[in-house]
Design a protein around this motif. Structure first.
Motif, PDB file in Angstrom:
ATOM      1  N   GLY A   7       8.195 -15.447   0.552  1.00 45.17           N
ATOM      2  CA  GLY A   7       6.927 -15.666  -0.145  1.00 45.17           C
ATOM      3  C   GLY A   7       5.867 -14.648   0.242  1.00 45.17           C
ATOM      4  O   GLY A   7       4.703 -14.991   0.418  1.00 45.17           O
ATOM      5  N   LEU A   8       6.273 -13.394   0.398  1.00 44.70           N
ATOM      6  CA  LEU A   8       5.329 -12.365   0.840  1.00 44.70           C
ATOM      7  C   LEU A   8       4.842 -11.505  -0.321  1.00 44.70           C
ATOM      8  O   LEU A   8       5.558 -11.299  -1.293  1.00 44.70           O
ATOM      9  N   VAL A   9       3.631 -11.000  -0.176  1.00 45.39           N
ATOM     10  CA  VAL A   9       3.036 -10.196  -1.243  1.00 45.39           C
ATOM     11  C   VAL A   9       3.512  -8.748  -1.182  1.00 45.39           C
ATOM     12  O   VAL A   9       4.003  -8.278  -0.158  1.00 45.39           O
ATOM     13  N   ALA A  10       3.318  -8.043  -2.304  1.00 47.38           N
ATOM     14  CA  ALA A  10       3.804  -6.657  -2.432  1.00 47.38           C
ATOM     15  C   ALA A  10       3.219  -5.724  -1.370  1.00 47.38           C
ATOM     16  O   ALA A  10       3.902  -4.811  -0.903  1.00 47.38           O
ATOM     17  N   THR A  11       1.960  -5.962  -0.965  1.00 44.84           N
ATOM     18  CA  THR A  11       1.342  -5.061   0.031  1.00 44.84           C
ATOM     19  C   THR A  11       2.133  -5.072   1.338  1.00 44.84           C
ATOM     20  O   THR A  11       2.209  -4.063   2.025  1.00 44.84           O
ATOM     21  N   ILE A  12       2.715  -6.219   1.668  1.00 50.44           N
ATOM     22  CA  ILE A  12       3.506  -6.310   2.903  1.00 50.44           C
ATOM     23  C   ILE A  12       4.792  -5.493   2.753  1.00 50.44           C
ATOM     24  O   ILE A  12       5.194  -4.767   3.646  1.00 50.44           O
ATOM     25  N   LYS A  13       5.398  -5.612   1.573  1.00 51.86           N
ATOM     26  CA  LYS A  13       6.627  -4.854   1.299  1.00 51.86           C
ATOM     27  C   LYS A  13       6.319  -3.351   1.409  1.00 51.86           C
ATOM     28  O   LYS A  13       7.067  -2.595   2.021  1.00 51.86           O
ATOM     29  N   ASP A  14       5.191  -2.935   0.819  1.00 52.99           N
ATOM     30  CA  ASP A  14       4.802  -1.519   0.866  1.00 52.99           C
ATOM     31  C   ASP A  14       4.587  -1.063   2.303  1.00 52.99           C
ATOM     32  O   ASP A  14       5.017   0.012   2.704  1.00 52.99           O
ATOM     33  N   ARG A  15       3.894  -1.917   3.088  1.00 49.72           N
ATOM     34  CA  ARG A  15       3.624  -1.534   4.478  1.00 49.72           C
ATOM     35  C   ARG A  15       4.930  -1.453   5.280  1.00 49.72           C
ATOM     36  O   ARG A  15       5.114  -0.545   6.082  1.00 49.72           O
ATOM     37  N   ALA A  16       5.844  -2.382   5.030  1.00 50.99           N
ATOM     38  CA  ALA A  16       7.135  -2.366   5.731  1.00 50.99           C
ATOM     39  C   ALA A  16       7.884  -1.071   5.398  1.00 50.99           C
ATOM     40  O   ALA A  16       8.471  -0.432   6.284  1.00 50.99           O
ATOM     41  N   ASN A  17       7.850  -0.657   4.137  1.00 50.88           N
ATOM     42  CA  ASN A  17       8.503   0.594   3.719  1.00 50.88           C
ATOM     43  C   ASN A  17       7.878   1.811   4.400  1.00 50.88           C
ATOM     44  O   ASN A  17       8.560   2.739   4.819  1.00 50.88           O
ATOM     45  N   GLU A  18       6.548   1.762   4.485  1.00 44.00           N
ATOM     46  CA  GLU A  18       5.781   2.837   5.122  1.00 44.00           C
ATOM     47  C   GLU A  18       6.215   2.994   6.584  1.00 44.00           C
ATOM     48  O   GLU A  18       6.451   4.095   7.083  1.00 44.00           O
TER      49      GLU A  18
END
Length: 199
Positions: A7-18
Motif C-alpha cells: 500500500g505504498l505511494v509512487a514517490t516511495i517506489k521512485d525513491r527506492a529506485n533512486e
C-alpha cells in the motif's frame, strides 16, 4: 508489485529506485542476494518518506530474502550513502503510532477500539519505556482489546504485527503499571483496569 502490496505511494517506489541506482554498481554488493538489496532500498525509502514499514512487512514481499539478509544489506547501503553524502543519513524517527492503524486494520478492530489504541499509544510516548515502537504498538493493542468485547489472542496480535509473543508479553509487563494513564477514561473505568490479566 511489492510497493502495491504494501500500500505504498509512487514517490516511495521512485525513491527506492533512486537509492538502488546509487548502490547497484558497488563491488561489495556483487554476489549478494539482489532481492535483499531491493528490499533494503524499499525499507530505507519508506523510512525517509515517513511511511515506515517493519522489516518483517518488507520481508513479506521480498521474494524469499530473509530478515537477516535485508538487515545486512540495509546497513551496508546506509553506510555507502553516508560516504557519498559526506554526512549521516536522516531516516526519520519511528513511533508506535506509525504502525498502529495498519496493525489494527489487520486485526479487524472496531473504530472505537482503534481510537482508544491510538490515544494510548500517544500517551505511551510520555513514558520512558525502552522498547521498540513496534513492540509498544503490539502491547497497546493487547491491553486495549483485553478491555473490549472483541478480545484478541496474543498469537493473532503476533501474526498481525510480526512481533513475537514473548516480546509482546515483555512490553505488556512494562506498560501494565501505567494502564490507568494509558487507557482513555472514556474507554474503560478504573474498575475495568483491575480485570486486566497480570503480566
Amino acid at each position: 508489485i511489492g510497493c502495491f502490496r504494501l500500500g505504498l505511494v509512487a514517490t516511495i517506489k521512485d525513491r527506492a529506485n533512486e537509492i538502488y541506482k546509487k548502490v547497484e554498481d558497488q563491488k561489495p554488493l556483487r554476489g549478494r542476494n539482489q532481492d535483499a538489496i531491493l528490499a533494503a532500498c524499499l525499507y530505507i525509502a519508506c523510512r525517509q518518506e515517513d511511511k515506515p514499514r517493519t522489516v518483517k512487512e518488507i520481508c513479506s514481499v521480498a521474494n524469499g530474502a530473509t530478515k537477516k539478509e535485508i538487515g545486512r544489506a540495509k546497513e551496508y547501503i546506509v553506510k555507502q550513502l553516508e560516504v557519498e553524502m559526506g554526512q549521516s543519513m536522516e531516516m526519520g524517527t519511528i513511533h508506535a503510532g506509525d504502525f498502529l492503524r495498519r496493525f489494527c486494520s489487520h486485526l479487524g478492530m472496531s473504530n472505537q477500539t482503534v481510537k482508544a489504541a491510538q490515544e494510548a499509544v500517544q500517551k505511551s510516548e510520555e513514558l520512558d519505556i525502552r522498547r521498540s515502537p513496534i513492540s509498544i504498538a503490539a502491547a497497546v493493542i493487547y491491553i486495549i482489546t483485553q478491555l473490549s468485547d472483541d478480545k484478541k489472542l496474543l498469537k493473532d496480535i503476533s501474526l498481525a504485527t510480526g512481533v513475537a509473543e514473548g516480546t509482546i508479553r515483555n512490553s505488556y509487563k512494562d506498560l501494565h503499571p501505567h494502564a490507568s494513564k494509558l487507557v482513555p477514561s472514556w474507554y474503560a473505568k478504573e474498575e475495568d483496569l483491575k480485570n486486566l490479566c497480570s503480566p
